[in-house]
Design a protein around this motif. Structure first.
Motif, PDB file in Angstrom:
ATOM      1  N   GLY A  91      16.284   3.478  10.410  1.00  0.00           N
ATOM      2  CA  GLY A  91      15.826   2.477   9.448  1.00  0.00           C
ATOM      3  C   GLY A  91      16.843   2.199   8.353  1.00  0.00           C
ATOM      4  N   ALA A  92      17.789   3.117   8.173  1.00  0.00           N
ATOM      5  CA  ALA A  92      18.778   2.927   7.113  1.00  0.00           C
ATOM      6  C   ALA A  92      19.869   1.944   7.521  1.00  0.00           C
ATOM      7  N   CYS A 102       9.519   2.969   8.630  1.00  0.00           N
ATOM      8  CA  CYS A 102       9.269   4.350   9.091  1.00  0.00           C
ATOM      9  C   CYS A 102       7.855   4.324   9.646  1.00  0.00           C
ATOM     10  N   ASP A 124       7.732   3.578   4.139  1.00  0.00           N
ATOM     11  CA  ASP A 124       6.883   4.767   3.967  1.00  0.00           C
ATOM     12  C   ASP A 124       7.763   5.956   4.363  1.00  0.00           C
ATOM     13  N   ASP A 159       8.009  -2.554   9.123  1.00  0.00           N
ATOM     14  CA  ASP A 159       7.569  -1.203   8.768  1.00  0.00           C
ATOM     15  C   ASP A 159       8.699  -0.276   9.201  1.00  0.00           C
ATOM     16  N   ALA A 187       6.081   5.411  12.531  1.00  0.00           N
ATOM     17  CA  ALA A 187       5.281   6.342  13.338  1.00  0.00           C
ATOM     18  C   ALA A 187       4.594   7.402  12.462  1.00  0.00           C
ATOM     19  N   ALA A 207      15.141   3.249  16.115  1.00  0.00           N
ATOM     20  CA  ALA A 207      16.394   2.961  15.414  1.00  0.00           C
ATOM     21  C   ALA A 207      16.408   3.691  14.079  1.00  0.00           C
ATOM     22  N   HIS A 256       6.458  15.913   2.367  1.00  0.00           N
ATOM     23  CA  HIS A 256       5.001  15.922   2.642  1.00  0.00           C
ATOM     24  C   HIS A 256       4.220  16.870   1.741  1.00  0.00           C
ATOM     25  N   GLU A 309      10.331   9.084   5.076  1.00  0.00           N
ATOM     26  CA  GLU A 309      10.291  10.512   5.436  1.00  0.00           C
ATOM     27  C   GLU A 309      10.406  11.310   4.138  1.00  0.00           C
ATOM     28  N   ARG A 344       7.541   9.939  18.535  1.00  0.00           N
ATOM     29  CA  ARG A 344       6.549   9.537  17.532  1.00  0.00           C
ATOM     30  C   ARG A 344       6.241   8.045  17.651  1.00  0.00           C
ATOM     31  N   LEU A 366      17.015   4.158   3.000  1.00  0.00           N
ATOM     32  CA  LEU A 366      15.919   3.404   3.648  1.00  0.00           C
ATOM     33  C   LEU A 366      15.418   2.307   2.720  1.00  0.00           C
ATOM     34  N   LYS A 390      -0.590   3.045   9.238  1.00  0.00           N
ATOM     35  CA  LYS A 390      -0.384   1.907   8.314  1.00  0.00           C
ATOM     36  C   LYS A 390      -0.015   0.656   9.102  1.00  0.00           C
TER      37      LYS A 390
HETATM   38  C1  LIG Z   1       5.753   9.574   6.477  1.00  0.00           C
HETATM   39  S1  LIG Z   1       6.128   9.294   8.139  1.00  0.00           S
HETATM   40  C2  LIG Z   1       5.592   7.642   8.343  1.00  0.00           C
HETATM   41  C3  LIG Z   1       4.110   7.519   8.537  1.00  0.00           C
HETATM   42  C4  LIG Z   1       3.685   6.155   9.036  1.00  0.00           C
HETATM   43  N1  LIG Z   1       4.128   5.106   8.126  1.00  0.00           N
HETATM   44  C5  LIG Z   1       2.197   6.052   9.231  1.00  0.00           C
HETATM   45  O1  LIG Z   1       1.510   5.467   8.392  1.00  0.00           O
HETATM   46  O2  LIG Z   1       1.695   6.563  10.234  1.00  0.00           O
HETATM   47  C6  LIG Z   1       7.844   9.132   8.109  1.00  0.00           C
HETATM   48  C7  LIG Z   1       8.467   8.678   9.415  1.00  0.00           C
HETATM   49  O3  LIG Z   1       9.841   8.399   9.148  1.00  0.00           O
HETATM   50  C8  LIG Z   1      10.553   8.632  10.341  1.00  0.00           C
HETATM   51  N2  LIG Z   1      11.993   8.685  10.008  1.00  0.00           N
HETATM   52  C9  LIG Z   1      12.734   9.718   9.565  1.00  0.00           C
HETATM   53  N3  LIG Z   1      14.016   9.333   9.395  1.00  0.00           N
HETATM   54  C10 LIG Z   1      14.077   8.022   9.710  1.00  0.00           C
HETATM   55  C11 LIG Z   1      15.113   7.064   9.751  1.00  0.00           C
HETATM   56  N4  LIG Z   1      16.369   7.366   9.408  1.00  0.00           N
HETATM   57  N5  LIG Z   1      14.823   5.820  10.169  1.00  0.00           N
HETATM   58  C12 LIG Z   1      13.562   5.482  10.551  1.00  0.00           C
HETATM   59  N6  LIG Z   1      12.538   6.358  10.529  1.00  0.00           N
HETATM   60  C13 LIG Z   1      12.788   7.603  10.112  1.00  0.00           C
HETATM   61  C14 LIG Z   1       9.955   9.904  10.872  1.00  0.00           C
HETATM   62  O4  LIG Z   1      10.209  10.038  12.252  1.00  0.00           O
HETATM   63  C15 LIG Z   1       8.471   9.700  10.536  1.00  0.00           C
HETATM   64  O5  LIG Z   1       7.797   9.191  11.654  1.00  0.00           O
END
Ligand SMILES: C[S@@+](CC[C@H](N)C(=O)[O-])C[C@H]1O[C@@H](n2cnc3c(N)ncnc32)[C@H](O)[C@@H]1O
Length: 416
Positions: free
Chosen positions: A187-188, A134, A286, A132, A136, A185, A291, A288, A163, A329, A140
């Protein structure tokens, strides 16, 4: 509150440019700049007229079905079964569950039905190793862990430590963390494959062997032992901390495969050829996004101030940066998928730029990627995206929050 027929009429009227519907939309507590943003991105603002009637959703912990009546008495509200999504129930939007015993005991948790659909699209099977990317705050991820039961593993990655710490609290609260590990980390660029503890795969994670005096991960504890803190200080002095701290492991469960491993083994990366065999079975990206499809998120700007929204949602430079991030991502998530595995890309934005455009560009550059029809989706209350097989949920059509979902598989190079 408008009835569904009235809502449909509003949507229809909007398309026809009917002044009555324009009045309904202009009565929404949304600033002109946001309505302009929707217009520029081809999003029908009438979906937001369903705000007040969009229900809340909860997922019932499997095995708690018998306790449904007791849970209803606890939250003082009748739960309506969501026929198209197992274990999901809807309840009126004003009902709060956080103070209920059932919520505190982890029998129910709040997750939108569209989010549940995105997880369901992964077709989780027992024993799957899931990434997974992204993760936080983790709704999910919790559902994935629940679907896996005591098998397989989940690797959650998020760039925001605070988060991801909330996500850790969630998996611990629901006692779902045994097969889970969480990394702060990007994710990319994250590159760790799953720990496959099955003997066939052991060689991949055991390539380096373990030196006698090497640090081995013991069972996870929230308090870092003194010895480990001393080691970290030494590493800072030696300037080697960055190497071992990126990505940063902030949680691992007893059965996540981490316990007993050395740092070198845990952080080893493998060739793309090995990933095609030993990569993740399922990947969720999932991403960023702005929203804009999430009514609850948009409503928060009423308190944060609409100028914050201009910065976070409407700023063109930020949305351009986001589409680059989303593409990166998706590309990296796909790189870590094994051949034959499934990847789901979702965002809670409804703009084409963050969804179909990203998917199109990704498909054009990745001949091994194939879009799939999502199993069971013919009975889901959603629309097709601009690209066939992709899906769009919105409050008016689906009675859920807005969500775009696309599912891919990875073909072997010889099959292209
Ligand atoms: C839409 S939320 C994810 C919601 C989560 N999947 C859930 O169901 O609770 C997007 C997440 O992507 C994270 N994010 C943003 N840039 C990111 C990156 N480069 N690598 C990993 N995570 C990233 C944000 O911190 C945020 O928590």
């Amino acid at each position: 509150v408008q009835s569904p027929i009235e809502l449909e009429q509003t949507a229809f009227n909007f398309h026809q440019g009917n002044p009555k519907s324009m009045e309904a939309i202009s009565n929404l507590p949304l600033p002109d700049a946001f309505l302009e943003f929707l217009n520029e991105n081809g999003i029908d603002p009438s979906i937001y007229t369903a705000t007040d009637s969009t229900p809340r959703y909860i997922r019932l912990k499997p095995g708690c079905e018998e306790q449904l009546e007791a849970i209803e008495a606890d939250i003082k509200c009748k739960l309506e079964k969501v026929e198209w999504l197992p274990n999901f129930y809807s309840l009126p939007p004003h009902i709060q569950i956080a103070s209920s015993k059932s919520y505190q005991e982890g029998k129910i948790y709040g997750i939108d039905a569209a989010s549940g659909a995105a997880v369901s699209a992964l077709n989780i099977s027992p024993g799957d190793h899931v990434l997974d990317l992204c993760a936080a705050p983790g709704a999910k991820l919790c559902m994935v862990l629940e679907l896996l039961g005591n098998s397989g593993s989940v690797t959650g990655v998020d760039v925001a430590k605070h988060r991801l710490a909330a996500c850790r609290t969630l998996v611990q609260k629901y006692k779902l963390g045994d097969n889970c590990r969480l990394f702060v980390a990007d994710g990319a660029s994250f590159s760790l494959i799953p720990i496959r503890v099955h003997s066939d795969f052991k060689s991949v994670n055991r390539e380096f062997g373990v030196e006698k005096d090497e640090f081995l991960f013991k069972e996870w504890t929230s308090r870092r032992p003194w010895k480990e803190r001393k080691r970290a200080n030494k590493e800072i002095k030696n300037g080697s901390l960055e190497l071992v701290q990126d990505p940063e492991l902030i949680y691992y469960g007893r059965c996540s495969g981490v316990v007993g491993m050395s740092k070198i083994e845990l952080f080893q990366t493998v060739s793309s050829h090995e990933i095609s065999q030993y990569g993740y079975d399922k990947v969720l990206v999932d991403a960023e996004c702005t929203h804009d499809g999430s009514i609850k998120h948009i409503q928060k700007f009423e308190n944060w101030g609409w100028s914050t929204m201009e910065r976070r949602v409407l700023d063109a430079e930020r949305t351009d940066d986001l589409t680059v991030l989303q593409f990166r991502l998706l590309t990296n998530g796909f790189k870590l998928l094994r051949v034959g595995g499934n990847l789901v890309y979702s965002t809670c934005s409804l703009t084409h730029a963050q969804n179909e455009d990203v998917v199109e560009r990704f498909l054009s550059l990745n001949p091994c990627a194939e879009l799939l029809v999502i199993d069971g989706s013919e009975s889901w209350p959603c629309k097709s995206g601009r690209i066939p097989k992709t899906l769009r949920f919105d409050p008016l059509t689906s009675r859920t929050s807005g969500l775009f979902v696309a599912k891919f598989t990875k073909l072997a190079k010889d099959n292209i």
